[in-house]
Design a protein around this motif. Structure first.
Motif, PDB file in Angstrom:
ATOM      1  N   THR A 800       0.842  -1.188   0.083  1.00  0.00           N
ATOM      2  CA  THR A 800       0.040  -0.004   0.086  1.00  0.00           C
ATOM      3  C   THR A 800       0.897   1.272  -0.001  1.00  0.00           C
ATOM      4  O   THR A 800       0.341   2.399  -0.164  1.00  0.00           O
ATOM      5  CB  THR A 800      -0.910   0.116   1.307  1.00  0.00           C
ATOM      6  N   ASN A 801       2.182   1.218   0.180  1.00  0.00           N
ATOM      7  CA  ASN A 801       3.004   2.314   0.426  1.00  0.00           C
ATOM      8  C   ASN A 801       2.614   3.229   1.625  1.00  0.00           C
ATOM      9  O   ASN A 801       3.086   4.132   1.791  1.00  0.00           O
ATOM     10  CB  ASN A 801       3.123   3.260  -0.723  1.00  0.00           C
ATOM     11  N   GLN A 802       1.815   2.905   2.519  1.00  0.00           N
ATOM     12  CA  GLN A 802       1.316   3.303   3.665  1.00  0.00           C
ATOM     13  C   GLN A 802       2.278   2.729   4.864  1.00  0.00           C
ATOM     14  O   GLN A 802       2.286   1.770   5.331  1.00  0.00           O
ATOM     15  CB  GLN A 802      -0.049   3.170   4.005  1.00  0.00           C
ATOM     16  N   LEU A 803       3.150   3.639   5.423  1.00  0.00           N
ATOM     17  CA  LEU A 803       4.120   3.339   6.450  1.00  0.00           C
ATOM     18  C   LEU A 803       3.448   3.557   7.844  1.00  0.00           C
ATOM     19  O   LEU A 803       2.775   4.747   8.135  1.00  0.00           O
ATOM     20  CB  LEU A 803       5.434   3.882   6.354  1.00  0.00           C
ATOM     21  N   THR A 804       3.333   2.676   8.768  1.00  0.00           N
ATOM     22  CA  THR A 804       2.743   2.854   9.983  1.00  0.00           C
ATOM     23  C   THR A 804       3.668   2.264  11.150  1.00  0.00           C
ATOM     24  O   THR A 804       4.609   1.674  10.818  1.00  0.00           O
ATOM     25  CB  THR A 804       1.217   2.333  10.293  1.00  0.00           C
ATOM     26  N   GLU A 805       3.441   2.626  12.271  1.00  0.00           N
ATOM     27  CA  GLU A 805       4.087   2.140  13.505  1.00  0.00           C
ATOM     28  C   GLU A 805       4.188   0.580  13.431  1.00  0.00           C
ATOM     29  O   GLU A 805       5.324  -0.141  14.059  1.00  0.00           O
ATOM     30  CB  GLU A 805       3.449   2.794  14.825  1.00  0.00           C
ATOM     31  N   LYS A 806       3.102   0.157  12.978  1.00  0.00           N
ATOM     32  CA  LYS A 806       2.856  -1.428  12.772  1.00  0.00           C
ATOM     33  C   LYS A 806       3.791  -2.102  11.877  1.00  0.00           C
ATOM     34  O   LYS A 806       4.141  -3.339  11.899  1.00  0.00           O
ATOM     35  CB  LYS A 806       1.564  -2.042  12.244  1.00  0.00           C
ATOM     36  N   SER A 807       4.361  -1.161  11.089  1.00  0.00           N
ATOM     37  CA  SER A 807       5.599  -1.750  10.147  1.00  0.00           C
ATOM     38  C   SER A 807       6.858  -2.063  10.897  1.00  0.00           C
ATOM     39  O   SER A 807       7.432  -3.189  10.589  1.00  0.00           O
ATOM     40  CB  SER A 807       5.804  -0.595   9.129  1.00  0.00           C
ATOM     41  N   ASP A 808       7.156  -1.294  12.036  1.00  0.00           N
ATOM     42  CA  ASP A 808       7.957  -1.574  12.711  1.00  0.00           C
ATOM     43  C   ASP A 808       8.016  -2.926  13.891  1.00  0.00           C
ATOM     44  O   ASP A 808       8.803  -3.651  13.806  1.00  0.00           O
ATOM     45  CB  ASP A 808       8.506  -0.336  13.732  1.00  0.00           C
ATOM     46  N   VAL A 809       6.352  -2.992  14.055  1.00  0.00           N
ATOM     47  CA  VAL A 809       5.957  -4.103  14.799  1.00  0.00           C
ATOM     48  C   VAL A 809       6.243  -5.492  13.991  1.00  0.00           C
ATOM     49  O   VAL A 809       6.943  -6.337  14.512  1.00  0.00           O
ATOM     50  CB  VAL A 809       4.641  -3.905  15.307  1.00  0.00           C
TER      51      VAL A 809
END
Length: 947
Positions: A800-809
């Motif tokens: 999606t190209n949407q980076l969130t804090e859950k990407s680090d998780v």
């Protein structure tokens, strides 16, 4: 998610970051084309405003060039545009040659639209590799050879149009070893008309899992019988099998197709009884002409089809009298029962349909005609006994009119204007250059070509659709409808521009794409269609029109005067602002120009506890950057060990010439790094931006990376207890970035190579070169170019190209699995997540994971809390972000595990690393990775872990 899928996903990502040469490959395509848009020559970057080119994060995702009069070939360079989603080259007849097999490399392509071009040769098997394809429109070209069976692999395909080519061979269906069209269960449209397909229609082509709306095989060379499996596809709305060589009986279960609107079975060699269509209450258009059915009376079920507009049973062996009830069908418009043996008296009745236009009964045996009223209906009885008897006269004894009433859009309450050469007066009486072409409807549900209300509805629908798509159209005109040899309805279309007398290229590309991509959907009355667009002359009339000399002189004088005044004003502004502009340019190109690095005065960056070093200082601290102080080399530069005057050891990363960032970017990075302070984060001590040098100065971490310790390179043995402590420390560092940094920061490259161990084996998260700030505590994500390390990357972020804090998780979940297995995320073709999940059995001790655990972790009987550790790791690596825990939740769970095994979550680690059998063996220093100099801005690529 399978390991194979993730391998492909991450490998494709690596290719996209390492081989991003879209502009180069598009320019290679351009070199093979003539008549490309003029602004393609204005600059070398396709993403900087090239007409017809759409980009995302500097990657080309759409090419839409309909009706541009392109000439040339489509070379294999197209296959290198791996992010491409839409390719529309429709209505460019000058595009010739074969369709390259390199097209199969476009794994993200959803729409392949090559309508009405000049392509030829066989269709490549590589079409079956386009996994994401939804629309495949290759109609109206000159393709030859068979239909590739590989098309059956396109599981997402909705629209398949190969009509109007020269395709040969049989219709492919799947076998044990090969795919086929029967596998396309999501497809709604099979358009194969006007080819040279042969052989029988395979019975296995149809089954109850199919969801077809339109089945179009008209005008081919198909033989054999209609398979009875056709009756299993109850979603069908249109069936066209006409103009083939089909034989045998029409299957009796065809009346299972209760949603059928149009059915064309004419011009075959079908035998047996006229098929029973009882129950097909939705049927509008029935064409059974020119077959060899058993002689029979007009079937009684015909009079029950209340939606029927058109009945054509010419030359089908009908006999007896026509039932008057036939003409009372309320929607009936056209009846063609010519060339049969109908007899008796024709009685249309007084309650016939108000829509009825023509009844063609020529060449039958009708002896009388009861005329109850003065009919406006065209009745044709020529070559019947009633017209051959002496003294009989009447209009019904004349041949049918060959040309029906014409239609064209009337002016909209205005007077049609007389326009110049090439211009047309629009329905709004404005002279303009319209975009033109033919709308071809393959299965219209009506036959009354004089019904202006039908066309006005079509016209209004089209105008509304174009405007909803924000296309620059003023209005639309339709004219000259006709039925061609294939029973297609052909209508001339004119689309008029708004705001001027002609379209620009963007407008034509938008209208062309709306029609080639089927964005415009006509009502069911018209059904499925295709469009053949004409070449648009963007220069028409520009040099042709002449103004009077007086007018020209006046206009020229006014313009000249305005230009002189404007130049004087601009000159004054230029002179008065030249100095200020030069100063701003200097400051922008060198943001530290006014910043004295020695005393920190001037326009300094907003730094917190970070020192600006001069080049001379760092040269002194590293013994003039001596080789003995060199502790590692990376792609961006060399890392040196240094000692500050206060005795603090530092690691100084010096960028090599050519790898340095711009001043603004470097300033942004150090501002971000200077404001993160936590015991579980590696600290930035300072930086150098002096004498053209860029250097970052970090605290020196003696025990290297977690990756090195897990591999055994550092000589440190990590038992279970130590691994839990490392997990907690790293988790707390990330929690700080997410929850306490202001604004929050997403690391974006969490991995065991970026977690360092100090002398007490306290974990410290390092390398913020790819980090992104959310900018605001209320923002939940940022849309940005995908970056990270293969194996650790969040699949949702990649998609999606949407980076969130859950990407680090997600990345941290991989780290947790790596801590217990000591395996690389992707190793020998195996993905760590899949390996753990496949081995898991929650009913057994340690979840049955003994086979994947690191043997050096300790005795299995001492691995208390391991199951909960695995549970939180697998929660972190959920495919979607929402079910994943936050880092604060991860921290709490690991603290709970520590308490379970008898450890104090708040206690420090060992007094020193000697307690962990540390022995230096010359391993690479933790700072040698490239990430420390990789800026978080989107134009810098992530460096992939080579391990």
């Amino acid at each position: 998610m399978s390991a194979k899928f993730l391998l492909i996903l991450f490998f494709n990502f690596w290719l996209s970051t390492a081989q991003n040469n879209d502009a180069t490959f598009l320019r290679a395509l351009k070199d093979k084309w003539q008549n490309t848009p003029p602004n393609w020559d204005d600059n070398s970057d396709p993403c900087s405003g090239w007409d017809g080119i759409g980009c995302k994060d500097s990657r080309i995702i759409t090419i839409r060039l309909a009706s541009m009069d392109l000439r040339g070939t489509l070379t294999g360079d197209i296959g290198q545009l791996t992010e491409l989603q839409i390719l529309d080259l429709s209505y460019n007849k000058g595009l010739t040659g074969s369709l390259t097999s390199e097209i199969g490399k476009l794994k993200k392509l959803t729409n392949l639209l090559l309508v009405n071009c000049g392509f030829s040769g066989p269709l490549p098997d590589a079409l079956g590799d386009l996994d994401s394809l939804i629309f495949l429109s290759l109609n109206s070209n000159g393709f030859t050879g068979p239909i590739p069976p590989s098309i059956g692999n396109l599981s997402n395909l909705y629209w398949l149009d190969l009509a109007d080519n020269r395709l040969t061979g049989s219709i492919p269906v799947s076998t044990r070893t090969a795919p086929g069209l029967d596998m396309l269960t999501t497809a709604r449209h099979f358009h194969f008309g006007r080819n040279m397909l042969s052989g029988a229609i395979p019975s296995r082509l149809f089954h109850s899992n199919m969801n077809l709306f339109h089945l179009l095989f008209e005008n081919n060379q198909l033989t054999g019988s209609i398979p009875d499996t056709l009756g299993l596809v109850k979603s069908l709305e249109v069936v066209r099998l006409d103009r083939n060589f089909l034989t045998g009986n029409v299957p009796s279960n065809i009346n299972n197709l209760t949603g059928l609107f149009e059915m064309f079975l004419s011009n075959n060699q079908l035998t047996g009884p006229v098929p029973s269509l009882t129950g097909l209450d939705a049927l509008n258009y029935l064409e059974l002409s020119n077959n060899m059915f058993d002689p029979s009376e007009v079937p009684s079920w015909v009079t029950t089809l209340q939606s029927l507009t058109t009945l054509r049973m010419n030359n089908t062996g009908l006999l007896g009298e026509l039932p008057a009830a036939l003409f009372s069908l309320s929607a009936l418009q056209n009846v063609d029962l010519s060339n049969n043996r109908l007899n008796g008296t024709l009685d249309i009745g007084s309650s016939h349909s108000n829509e009825l236009q023509q009844v063609n009964l020529q060449n039958n045996q009708i002896a009388d005609f009861t005329q109850r009223n003065q009919y406006s209906i065209e009745v044709i009885l020529v070559q019947n006994p009633i017209c051959t008897e002496s003294g009989t006269s009447g209009g019904f004894c004349s041949p049918p009119t060959k040309n029906g009433p014409s239609y064209f859009t009337q002016p909209n309450n205005c007077e049609t204007r007389s326009c110049g050469s090439g211009q047309v007066s629009s329905p709004n009486c404005i002279c303009a250059y319209p975009y033109t072409g033919d709308l071809v409807f393959r299965a219209p549900s009506f036959s009354n070509l004089a019904n202006s209300a039908v066309y006005e509805n079509l016209r209004n629908d089209m105008i509304r659709s174009f405007r909803e798509s924000q296309l620059p159209i003023d209005t639309v005109s339709l004219r000259d409808p006709r039925i061609d040899f294939n029973d297609y309805l052909v209508i001339k279309l004119q689309v008029f521009p708004s705001g001027g007398e002609r379209f620009n290229r963007t407008g034509i590309l938008g209208v062309g794409f709306s029609l080639s991509n089927q964005t415009f959907k006509p009502s069911d009355t018209f059904g499925t269609y295709f469009f053949t667009g004409d070449v648009y002359d963007f220069s028409a009339g520009i040099s042709g029109g002449k103004k009077s000399s007086n007018t020209g002189a006046i206009v020229g004088s006014v313009i000249g005067g305005c230009v002189i005044v404007a130049l004087l004003i601009v000159a004054g502004i230029y002179i008065s602002r030249k100095k200020g502009r030069a100063e701003r340019t200097t400051n922008e190109s060198s943001p530290f120009a006014l910043w004295d690095a020695n005393n920190g005065s001037g326009a300094v960056p907003q730094l917190k506890g970070t020192k600006a070093f001069s080049f001379e200082e760092l040269s002194k601290y590293t013994n003039n950057f001596s080789e003995t102080n060199n502790i590692g080399t990376g792609g961006y530069g060399v890392v040196y060990k240094g000692s500050l005057p206060n005795g603090q050891l530092v690691a100084i990363k010096r960028a090599t010439r050519g790898s340095t960032q711009g001043g603004l970017e470097f300033k942004t990075e150090i501002e971000l790094l200077s404001r993160v302070h936590h015991k579980n984060l590696v600290s930035l001590v300072g930086f150098c931006f002096d004498q053209g040098e860029q250097m970052l100065v970090y605290e020196y971490i003696v025990n290297g990376t977690v990756k090195d310790s897990l591999s055994g390179r550092t000589g440190i043995r990590l038992d279970w207890m130590r691994r839990i402590r490392i997990a907690l420390g790293a988790a707390r560092g990330l929690q700080y970035l997410h929850d306490l940094a202001d604004p929050p920061i997403i690391h974006r490259d969490v991995k065991t190579n970026n977690i360092l161990l100090d002398e007490r084996l306290v974990a410290k998260v390092a390398d913020f070169g790819l980090s992104k700030s959310l900018g605001d505590a209320n923002v939940t994500h940022v849309t940005t170019q995908v970056k990270g390390t293969m194996g650790y990357m969040d699949p949702e972020y990649y998609m999606t190209n949407q980076l969130t804090e859950k990407s680090d998780v997600y990345s941290f979940g991989i780290v947790l699995l790596e801590l217990i297995t000591a395996r690389n995320p992707i190793e020998k073709g195996k993905y760590i997540v899949r390996e753990v999940k496949q081995a898991m059995d929650k009913s057994k001790e340690l979840y049955n994971l003994q086979g994947v655990l690191d043997p050096t972790i300790g005795l299995t009987t001492q691995l208390k809390g391991m199951e909960r550790f695995v549970d939180i790791a697998l929660r972190c690596v959920e495919e979607a972000g929402d079910p994943r825990p936050t880092m604060s939740e991860v921290v709490k769970e690991i603290e709970s595990i520590m308490e379970l095994v008898g450890l104090n979550p708040n206690a420090e680690s060992a007094a020193n690393s000697a307690a962990y059998e540390y022995a230096s063996n010359g391993s690479a220093h933790p700072y040698t990775g490239d990430d420390l100099f990789a800026y978080s801005g989107d134009h810098f690529s992530a460096k992939l872990d080579p391990k």
